[in-house]
Design an enzyme around this catalytic site. Structure first.
Site, mmCIF file in Angstrom:
data_model
loop_
_atom_site.group_PDB
_atom_site.id
_atom_site.type_symbol
_atom_site.label_atom_id
_atom_site.label_comp_id
_atom_site.label_asym_id
_atom_site.label_seq_id
_atom_site.Cartn_x
_atom_site.Cartn_y
_atom_site.Cartn_z
ATOM 1 N N ASP A 431 0.663 -1.304 -0.093
ATOM 2 C CA ASP A 431 -0.247 -0.366 0.510
ATOM 3 C C ASP A 431 0.333 1.085 -0.340
ATOM 4 O OD1 ASP A 431 -1.906 2.066 0.737
ATOM 5 O OD2 ASP A 431 -2.778 0.855 2.109
ATOM 6 N N HIS A 432 1.353 2.002 -0.437
ATOM 7 C CA HIS A 432 1.179 3.723 -1.454
ATOM 8 C C HIS A 432 1.222 3.697 -0.610
ATOM 9 C CE1 HIS A 432 5.287 4.547 -2.992
ATOM 10 N NE2 HIS A 432 4.939 4.317 -4.229
ATOM 11 N N ARG A 433 0.221 4.379 0.121
ATOM 12 C CA ARG A 433 0.367 4.953 1.063
ATOM 13 C C ARG A 433 0.923 5.242 2.399
ATOM 14 N NH1 ARG A 433 -6.250 4.491 2.352
ATOM 15 N NH2 ARG A 433 -5.357 1.989 2.408
#
Length: 461
Positions: A431-433
């Protein structure tokens, strides 16, 4: 239907182990139900005789709804009926309001049913559940007048809108009648909305609008449960339904990034063979997955920020201290992801035992909802199907998932020479967050390095 855990709202009846007339005892398994997470056996909470099964196999039942009626032992079954309302005070809530009231002449249901509070006996879960039940709609002594329009549709209490079979005339003012003539609308076909059942200008304009065309079928003309030649339909329930919903939610809420690396795992394959010969692993299954799991756990210990979840309401990243390692398992009921609690604190021997037990339990369909709750990171082994790699979708609530491809003998440059080596592909989705490219790359590179040189699996820090 009890809440079998995790706040689930419904379950599917899989198979009944009792039938009407059977004697049952407290604690006896009476039915198997499938929730969105697991197959669960429900025990009977009291002794008695089954008087009615209130749900059929394959039915989806809401939590709190009655599914079985049990009366005290020795209760006589009513002649010509399959069941009766239970007389046991402990089970009376399971079949409340099942006996219909005698109908009045030409009954019409009242507008609003009355509500009552009941306490539903919970078979397993978290104690007695308070639910809000509804009484059957009461009957009125005098049926409301039903007037029919010329097209045959009936509306209780509504006057007809035009000339009908009984010769009644539509109620409308002269300007409205002229508008109807100009638009070519037959007042007899217009449903009135004005006071006293009169037709208004708006009613005429609404009747003059063309009916919307039926939407074309998205796939075929068959309805739910129907089949045509050359196709087979599979109802999406339980685990399959939950998996589909979770994957859609994950794919469109978390920004996925996937990175790949190809690794020479020849030494890991040799280590697996040696471990199988050790007495400590005699009762467990040792496979390359064990060392992949160990490598991921060590990498997470070095980079704990990847063991995280996203708190949407507070816009915060929650880093978990413990690693609950999920293992994706394909079962006849669909894909499930049970997890090993606090996997990072286990020795290699304990981890091997936990993996063996996890897989066996999943294949037997005995995985409980608690076994699938609280996962923090997941491994999916697509290599067992002969697949080289993929772009796995995150398990909801987790920051990363590692896919392991098939191990194949391939030509590889080793110590300056081309030799046949055991090679696999690893792919890490994150998850790039929460996980940027640097963190994701470091974790994946660490896992690859430890599988290429498995001595590093036992060195932390």
């Amino acid at each position: 239907m009890p809440d079998v855990g995790e706040g689930l709202e419904e379950a599917d009846i899989v198979v009944w182990h009792v039938k009407v007339g059977d004697e049952v005892s407290d604690g006896q398994v009476m039915v198997e139900v499938e929730t969105a997470k697991a197959l669960v056996e429900l025990p009977c909470p009291f002794d008695g005789v089954v008087t009615e099964l209130l749900a059929a196999e394959g039915d989806t039942v809401a939590v709190g709804a009655p599914i079985i009626a049990v009366a005290p032992s020795g209760t006589q079954m009513p002649t010509g009926t399959a069941a009766a309302e239970p007389a046991d005070s402990r089970g009376e809530a399971l079949a409340a309001d099942l006996v219909p009231e005698p109908p009045a002449p030409e009954p019409v249901a009242a507008a609003e049913p009355e509500k009552k509070d009941t306490r539903t006996a919970v078979l397993v879960g978290y104690g007695v559940r308070t639910t809000s039940g509804r009484r059957r709609a009461r009957k009125t002594d005098t049926p409301a007048p039903v007037l029919r329009a010329a097209n045959g549709s009936g509306h209780a209490g509504a006057p007809t809108s035009g000339s009908s079979a009984n010769g009644s005339i539509a109620l409308a003012k002269p300007p409205v009648r002229k508008l109807a003539r100009d638009l070519g609308v037959d007042l007899a076909s217009v449903l009135p909305s004005g006071p006293g059942g009169t037709v208004t200008r708006e009613d005429v304009h609404a009747a003059a609008r063309p009916a919307p065309a039926a939407a074309p079928a998205a796939f075929s003309a068959t309805g739910p449960g129907e089949s045509v030649a050359g196709e087979r339909r599979i109802p999406v329930k339980g685990v399959r339904k939950a998996t589909a919903q979770a994957m859609v939610a994950s794919a469109f809420s978390a920004p996925h990034v996937t990175e790949w690396v190809t690794v020479d795992v020849t030494r890991t394959v040799k280590l697996v063979r040696k471990l199988r010969e050790l007495p400590d692993f005699a009762d467990t299954k040792v496979s390359p997955l064990l060392l992949v799991a160990r490598a991921l756990l060590v990498a997470i210990a070095r980079h704990p920020e990847i063991n995280a979840s996203w708190d949407e309401p507070n816009q915060e990243i929650v880093v978990r201290d413990r690693i609950n390692l999920g293992i994706a398992a394909a079962t006849p009921r669909g894909l499930i992801v049970p997890n090993i609690k606090d996997a990072g604190g286990k020795s290699l021997t304990a981890l091997a035992g936990a993996l063996t037990e996890l897989v066996a339990t999943a294949r037997d369909g005995r995985t409980s909802p608690a076994d699938m709750a609280g996962g923090t990171v997941t491994i999916t082994n697509v290599g067992v199907f002969g697949v080289d790699g993929g772009t796995p979708i995150l398990n909801p609530g987790e920051a990363a998932i590692l896919a392991v491809g098939a191990i194949r003998e391939q030509p590889w440059v080793h110590k300056g020479k081309i030799k046949p080596r055991q090679v696999t592909t690893l792919s890490l989705s994150f998850d790039h967050r929460m996980v940027d490219g640097e963190l994701g790359s470091r974790v994946l590179a660490d896992v690859a390095q430890m599988l290429e040189r498995p001595k590093l699996l036992f060195v932390r820090g």
